[in-house]
Design a protein around this motif. Structure first.
Motif, PDB file in Angstrom:
ATOM      1  N   LEU A 123       0.858  -1.184   0.000  1.00 39.55           N
ATOM      2  CA  LEU A 123       0.000   0.000   0.000  1.00 39.55           C
ATOM      3  C   LEU A 123       0.893   1.233   0.000  1.00 39.55           C
ATOM      4  O   LEU A 123       1.909   1.264   0.697  1.00 39.55           O
ATOM      5  CB  LEU A 123      -0.864   0.017   1.254  1.00 39.55           C
ATOM      6  N   ILE A 124       0.490   2.220  -0.777  1.00 42.94           N
ATOM      7  CA  ILE A 124       1.292   3.433  -0.884  1.00 42.94           C
ATOM      8  C   ILE A 124       0.459   4.633  -0.475  1.00 42.94           C
ATOM      9  O   ILE A 124      -0.686   4.781  -0.917  1.00 42.94           O
ATOM     10  CB  ILE A 124       1.800   3.592  -2.331  1.00 42.94           C
ATOM     11  N   CYS A 125       1.028   5.454   0.404  1.00 41.71           N
ATOM     12  CA  CYS A 125       0.373   6.697   0.804  1.00 41.71           C
ATOM     13  C   CYS A 125       1.248   7.835   0.287  1.00 41.71           C
ATOM     14  O   CYS A 125       2.376   8.010   0.737  1.00 41.71           O
ATOM     15  CB  CYS A 125       0.235   6.748   2.326  1.00 41.71           C
ATOM     16  N   HIS A 126       0.722   8.551  -0.691  1.00 45.47           N
ATOM     17  CA  HIS A 126       1.490   9.572  -1.405  1.00 45.47           C
ATOM     18  C   HIS A 126       1.035  10.949  -0.905  1.00 45.47           C
ATOM     19  O   HIS A 126      -0.128  11.311  -1.061  1.00 45.47           O
ATOM     20  CB  HIS A 126       1.218   9.406  -2.901  1.00 45.47           C
ATOM     21  N   ASN A 136       4.542  13.087   9.228  1.00 42.20           N
ATOM     22  CA  ASN A 136       4.523  11.769   9.877  1.00 42.20           C
ATOM     23  C   ASN A 136       3.348  11.000   9.293  1.00 42.20           C
ATOM     24  O   ASN A 136       2.258  11.540   9.199  1.00 42.20           O
ATOM     25  CB  ASN A 136       4.296  11.900  11.392  1.00 42.20           C
ATOM     26  N   VAL A 137       3.578   9.768   8.919  1.00 42.07           N
ATOM     27  CA  VAL A 137       2.488   8.943   8.390  1.00 42.07           C
ATOM     28  C   VAL A 137       2.331   7.710   9.268  1.00 42.07           C
ATOM     29  O   VAL A 137       3.309   7.007   9.530  1.00 42.07           O
ATOM     30  CB  VAL A 137       2.764   8.518   6.932  1.00 42.07           C
ATOM     31  N   SER A 138       1.107   7.480   9.762  1.00 47.09           N
ATOM     32  CA  SER A 138       0.874   6.253  10.544  1.00 47.09           C
ATOM     33  C   SER A 138      -0.241   5.449   9.871  1.00 47.09           C
ATOM     34  O   SER A 138      -1.130   6.003   9.224  1.00 47.09           O
ATOM     35  CB  SER A 138       0.511   6.586  11.984  1.00 47.09           C
ATOM     36  N   TRP A 139      -0.166   4.125  10.012  1.00 48.61           N
ATOM     37  CA  TRP A 139      -1.078   3.218   9.314  1.00 48.61           C
ATOM     38  C   TRP A 139      -1.928   2.454  10.312  1.00 48.61           C
ATOM     39  O   TRP A 139      -1.465   2.137  11.405  1.00 48.61           O
ATOM     40  CB  TRP A 139      -0.274   2.208   8.502  1.00 48.61           C
ATOM     41  N   THR A 140      -3.155   2.140   9.888  1.00 49.65           N
ATOM     42  CA  THR A 140      -3.962   1.208  10.671  1.00 49.65           C
ATOM     43  C   THR A 140      -4.508   0.126   9.753  1.00 49.65           C
ATOM     44  O   THR A 140      -4.688   0.346   8.559  1.00 49.65           O
ATOM     45  CB  THR A 140      -5.178   1.872  11.356  1.00 49.65           C
ATOM     46  N   LYS A 141      -4.723  -1.066  10.357  1.00 49.54           N
ATOM     47  CA  LYS A 141      -5.421  -2.150   9.659  1.00 49.54           C
ATOM     48  C   LYS A 141      -6.596  -2.516  10.540  1.00 49.54           C
ATOM     49  O   LYS A 141      -6.401  -2.846  11.715  1.00 49.54           O
ATOM     50  CB  LYS A 141      -4.491  -3.346   9.479  1.00 49.54           C
ATOM     51  N   ASN A 142      -7.805  -2.425  10.016  1.00 47.28           N
ATOM     52  CA  ASN A 142      -9.019  -2.682  10.795  1.00 47.28           C
ATOM     53  C   ASN A 142      -8.981  -1.934  12.131  1.00 47.28           C
ATOM     54  O   ASN A 142      -9.264  -2.477  13.177  1.00 47.28           O
ATOM     55  CB  ASN A 142      -9.218  -4.180  10.996  1.00 47.28           C
ATOM     56  N   GLY A 148       5.718  -1.429  10.780  1.00 50.49           N
ATOM     57  CA  GLY A 148       6.371  -2.027   9.611  1.00 50.49           C
ATOM     58  C   GLY A 148       6.274  -1.195   8.349  1.00 50.49           C
ATOM     59  O   GLY A 148       6.624  -1.660   7.277  1.00 50.49           O
ATOM     60  N   SER A 149       5.799   0.060   8.468  1.00 54.03           N
ATOM     61  CA  SER A 149       5.773   0.898   7.269  1.00 54.03           C
ATOM     62  C   SER A 149       7.116   1.613   7.127  1.00 54.03           C
ATOM     63  O   SER A 149       7.896   1.665   8.071  1.00 54.03           O
ATOM     64  CB  SER A 149       4.648   1.918   7.365  1.00 54.03           C
ATOM     65  N   SER A 150       7.368   2.132   5.941  1.00 50.74           N
ATOM     66  CA  SER A 150       8.595   2.899   5.729  1.00 50.74           C
ATOM     67  C   SER A 150       8.230   4.194   5.012  1.00 50.74           C
ATOM     68  O   SER A 150       7.171   4.291   4.384  1.00 50.74           O
ATOM     69  CB  SER A 150       9.576   2.097   4.882  1.00 50.74           C
ATOM     70  N   ILE A 151       9.092   5.185   5.131  1.00 58.15           N
ATOM     71  CA  ILE A 151       8.822   6.460   4.444  1.00 58.15           C
ATOM     72  C   ILE A 151      10.122   6.967   3.843  1.00 58.15           C
ATOM     73  O   ILE A 151      11.196   6.757   4.425  1.00 58.15           O
ATOM     74  CB  ILE A 151       8.192   7.488   5.420  1.00 58.15           C
ATOM     75  N   ASN A 152      10.017   7.588   2.664  1.00 62.13           N
ATOM     76  CA  ASN A 152      11.248   8.082   2.034  1.00 62.13           C
ATOM     77  C   ASN A 152      11.583   9.483   2.555  1.00 62.13           C
ATOM     78  O   ASN A 152      10.776  10.105   3.235  1.00 62.13           O
ATOM     79  CB  ASN A 152      11.109   8.080   0.504  1.00 62.13           C
ATOM     80  N   VAL A 153      12.783   9.955   2.233  1.00 68.90           N
ATOM     81  CA  VAL A 153      13.144  11.315   2.631  1.00 68.90           C
ATOM     82  C   VAL A 153      12.287  12.283   1.820  1.00 68.90           C
ATOM     83  O   VAL A 153      11.873  11.959   0.709  1.00 68.90           O
ATOM     84  CB  VAL A 153      14.646  11.612   2.397  1.00 68.90           C
ATOM     85  N   PRO A 154      11.981  13.459   2.371  1.00 69.74           N
ATOM     86  CA  PRO A 154      11.142  14.418   1.637  1.00 69.74           C
ATOM     87  C   PRO A 154      11.786  14.807   0.314  1.00 69.74           C
ATOM     88  O   PRO A 154      12.975  15.100   0.276  1.00 69.74           O
ATOM     89  CB  PRO A 154      11.091  15.619   2.579  1.00 69.74           C
ATOM     90  N   ILE A 165       6.520   9.696   0.411  1.00 70.33           N
ATOM     91  CA  ILE A 165       5.773   8.479   0.090  1.00 70.33           C
ATOM     92  C   ILE A 165       6.010   7.443   1.171  1.00 70.33           C
ATOM     93  O   ILE A 165       7.152   7.087   1.449  1.00 70.33           O
ATOM     94  CB  ILE A 165       6.208   7.936  -1.284  1.00 70.33           C
ATOM     95  N   SER A 166       4.919   7.010   1.799  1.00 69.36           N
ATOM     96  CA  SER A 166       5.023   5.972   2.827  1.00 69.36           C
ATOM     97  C   SER A 166       4.493   4.663   2.252  1.00 69.36           C
ATOM     98  O   SER A 166       3.537   4.669   1.478  1.00 69.36           O
ATOM     99  CB  SER A 166       4.214   6.392   4.053  1.00 69.36           C
ATOM    100  N   ARG A 167       5.128   3.551   2.624  1.00 70.05           N
ATOM    101  CA  ARG A 167       4.740   2.235   2.095  1.00 70.05           C
ATOM    102  C   ARG A 167       4.459   1.271   3.218  1.00 70.05           C
ATOM    103  O   ARG A 167       5.127   1.316   4.252  1.00 70.05           O
ATOM    104  CB  ARG A 167       5.884   1.627   1.284  1.00 70.05           C
TER     105      ARG A 167
END
Ligand SMILES: *[C@@H]1O[C@H](CO)[C@@H](O)[C@H](O)[C@H]1NC(C)=O
Length: 238
Positions: A123-126, A136-142, A148-154, A165-167
């Motif tokens: 999954l990609i959050c752009h 800061n990007v945080s993820w939820t499942k249900n 376990g997500s990763s984010i690139n440098v700005p 972009i966070s994955r």
């Protein structure tokens, strides 16, 4: 001497053609304690300077042909000196300007690959259009926070804002709901985007193509029939 001139000429030609085809980016920044120097090309980061390790760090993926930047670190140090001098010069005059803040103008959530239930995917959050970096990007499942997500440098955009972009690696299962929540200095509450694993997200061609095919075939056959009719009629008349 002649050789040198030729080289100079050649490099100029390369510069010109490169100028038209590609866009090169160099960002330098500093404070009294921090420093930044990065190079990008066509929207990708090539390398940045690590002033602690005293070298350039190349961040391109391994499939790219390797290259080096000879003298790059020394150049970065020289630029840093200029930057710090400028801060001393301009710092006083600019000190009453409020710092600019732009909230992210676009947040998109999508999968890297076509969805197949039970198959590995990402999954990609752009996130784009924000200033200053980072988000800061945080993820939820249900509705449970997932790690376990990763984010690139700005990455800097042409207009001075940034993209990140966070994955999150995931395995699509029907009915699962994911979300990415974006925090930024200019936001009072996180911007959240939802991704739902639905039956229709699967790459199922559905009935559309069959209907098109059927209608097309019918029209085609009708055309042939009408054409033949007039052909025969025409022949009869003459
Ligand atoms: C991002 O997270 C860090 C660590 O939790 C926090 O210090 C920082 O304020 C956050 N930034 C934003 C913009 O919310």
């Amino acid at each position: 001497m002649k050789m040198k001139k030729l080289l100079l000429f050649l490099s100029c030609v390369l510069c010109v053609s490169a100028d038209a085809l590609h866009s090169d980016l160099n960002i330098r920044g500093c404070s009294e304690t921090d420093a930044e120097n990065m190079y990008g090309l066509d929207g990708e980061e090539l390398y940045y300077t690590d002033f602690n390790k005293q070298k350039e760090i190349f961040v391109l993926p391994p499939f790219v042909d390797p290259f080096t930047a000879p003298g790059g670190y020394e150049q970065a140090v020289a630029n840093l000196r200029v930057c710090r001098d400028n801060i001393k010069l301009f710092g006083k005059g600019m000190k009453d300007y409020p710092p600019e803040q732009d909230a992210p103008s676009g947040v998109m959530i999508y999968t890297r690959d076509e969805v197949e239930f039970g198959g590995k995917n990402t999954l990609i959050c752009h996130v784009t259009g924000f200033y200053p970096a980072p988000v800061n990007v945080s993820w939820t499942k249900n509705q449970q926070v997932t790690e376990g997500s990763s984010i690139n440098v700005p990455y800097p955009n042409k207009d001075g804002t940034f993209t990140q972009i966070s994955r999150l690696d995931f395995t699509p299962q029907l009915g699962d709901i994911y979300s990415c929540a974006v925090q930024h200095l200019a936001l009072t509450q996180p911007l959240t985007k939802i991704y739902e694993v639905k039956a229709s997200t699967r790459s199922d061609p559905g009935v559309g193509p069959s209907v098109f095919c059927g209608v097309g075939l019918t029209l085609g056959l009708l055309g042939v029939a009408v054409g033949t009719f007039f052909l025969v009629k025409g022949n009869e008349c003459s």
